[in-house]
Motif scaffolding. Structure first.
Motif, PDB file in Angstrom:
ATOM      1  N   TYR A   1       0.839  -1.212   0.000  1.00 10.08           N
ATOM      2  CA  TYR A   1       0.000   0.000   0.000  1.00 10.08           C
ATOM      3  C   TYR A   1       0.871   1.259   0.000  1.00 10.08           C
ATOM      4  CZ  TYR A   1      -3.462   3.437   1.431  1.00 10.08           C
ATOM      5  OH  TYR A   1      -4.274   4.539   1.489  1.00 10.08           O
TER       6      TYR A   1
ATOM      7  N   ALA B   1       1.205   3.988  -2.920  1.00 15.03           N
ATOM      8  CA  ALA B   1       0.871   5.387  -2.627  1.00 15.03           C
ATOM      9  C   ALA B   1       2.028   6.308  -2.994  1.00 15.03           C
ATOM     10  CB  ALA B   1       0.515   5.546  -1.153  1.00 15.03           C
TER      11      ALA B   1
ATOM     12  N   ASN C   1      -5.429   3.147  -3.374  1.00 16.15           N
ATOM     13  CA  ASN C   1      -6.789   3.057  -2.831  1.00 16.15           C
ATOM     14  C   ASN C   1      -7.573   1.918  -3.477  1.00 16.15           C
ATOM     15  OD1 ASN C   1      -6.957   5.004  -0.803  1.00 16.15           O
ATOM     16  ND2 ASN C   1      -7.015   6.621  -2.320  1.00 16.15           N
TER      17      ASN C   1
ATOM     18  N   TYR D   1     -10.741   0.922  -1.478  1.00 18.12           N
ATOM     19  CA  TYR D   1     -11.409   2.221  -1.477  1.00 18.12           C
ATOM     20  C   TYR D   1     -11.639   2.648  -2.935  1.00 18.12           C
ATOM     21  CZ  TYR D   1      -9.863   2.531   3.405  1.00 18.12           C
ATOM     22  OH  TYR D   1      -9.630   2.302   4.739  1.00 18.12           O
TER      23      TYR D   1
ATOM     24  N   ARG E   1     -12.560   6.500  -3.697  1.00 16.90           N
ATOM     25  CA  ARG E   1     -11.379   7.361  -3.555  1.00 16.90           C
ATOM     26  C   ARG E   1     -10.428   7.163  -4.731  1.00 16.90           C
ATOM     27  NH1 ARG E   1      -9.011   6.383   2.461  1.00 16.90           N
ATOM     28  NH2 ARG E   1     -10.912   6.705   3.629  1.00 16.90           N
TER      29      ARG E   1
ATOM     30  N   TRP F   1      -3.185  14.662  -1.274  1.00 14.56           N
ATOM     31  CA  TRP F   1      -4.143  13.696  -0.751  1.00 14.56           C
ATOM     32  C   TRP F   1      -3.471  12.327  -0.589  1.00 14.56           C
ATOM     33  CZ3 TRP F   1      -9.205  12.478  -3.926  1.00 14.56           C
ATOM     34  CH2 TRP F   1     -10.013  11.599  -3.214  1.00 14.56           C
TER      35      TRP F   1
ATOM     36  N   GLU G   1      -2.593  10.080   2.824  1.00 13.63           N
ATOM     37  CA  GLU G   1      -3.020   8.693   2.988  1.00 13.63           C
ATOM     38  C   GLU G   1      -1.833   7.772   3.248  1.00 13.63           C
ATOM     39  OE1 GLU G   1      -7.093   8.550   0.384  1.00 13.63           O
ATOM     40  OE2 GLU G   1      -5.201   8.129  -0.637  1.00 13.63           O
TER      41      GLU G   1
ATOM     42  N   ILE H   1      -3.407   6.184   6.714  1.00 11.49           N
ATOM     43  CA  ILE H   1      -4.306   5.051   6.482  1.00 11.49           C
ATOM     44  C   ILE H   1      -3.611   3.769   6.937  1.00 11.49           C
ATOM     45  CG2 ILE H   1      -5.597   3.730   4.761  1.00 11.49           C
ATOM     46  CD1 ILE H   1      -6.709   6.528   5.250  1.00 11.49           C
TER      47      ILE H   1
END
Length: 146
Positions: A51, A55, A65, A70, A73, A98, A102, A106
């Motif tokens: 993840y 990201a 996401n 998600y 998103r 953004w 995250e 997250i």
């Protein structure tokens, strides 16, 4: 009511008469639900390392996401990024910030299960991403003289 770790302890208490039949059934049900919940979390857990890497490298298009479940998103980030040339690249700056947020905040996938993987490695990657960002910012030629 006392919380028991396994069914054998509960059976022993019932045999000694410490727990009656109603309590035994309730506690047995509680143990079974906890086991099923733990197995579900193991089966559906996403990797926190993957993840964070998604990201960091593909955050503006929302791949991280989509990986974590998600979907709204992820698709929103993808659409904002793809349409950013029409709006002087302002949506791209927004989606980058953004995704950056995250990356740090997250810790669960969309189904509420915490990411699996070494917490030390996950936090090391988060700190490394800060270092890389600062290094790139320091070495970027943002303004050139003509």
């Amino acid at each position: 009511m006392v919380d028991f770790n396994n069914l054998d302890e509960l059976k022993a208490l019932k045999a000694r008469g410490v727990v009656n039949d109603t309590q035994y059934e309730q506690l047995k049900s509680h143990i079974a639900k906890r086991i099923v919940r733990g197995r579900r979390e193991e089966a559906y857990a996403k990797s926190g390392i993957i993840y964070i890497l998604l990201a960091f490298f593909l955050g503006t298009i929302g791949i991280h996401n989509l990986y974590a479940g998600y979907a709204k998103r992820g698709w929103t980030q993808a659409i904002l990024t793809l349409t950013s040339p029409l709006f002087a690249f302002l949506p791209l700056i927004f989606t980058a910030a953004w995704a950056w947020g995250e990356l740090f905040f997250i810790n669960k996938s969309a189904n509420g299960v915490f990411f699996k993987g070494s917490k030390i490695v996950i936090w090391s990657l988060r700190i490394l991403s800060i270092i890389v960002f600062i290094w790139v910012w320091q070495n970027a030629d943002l303004v050139t003289e003509s």
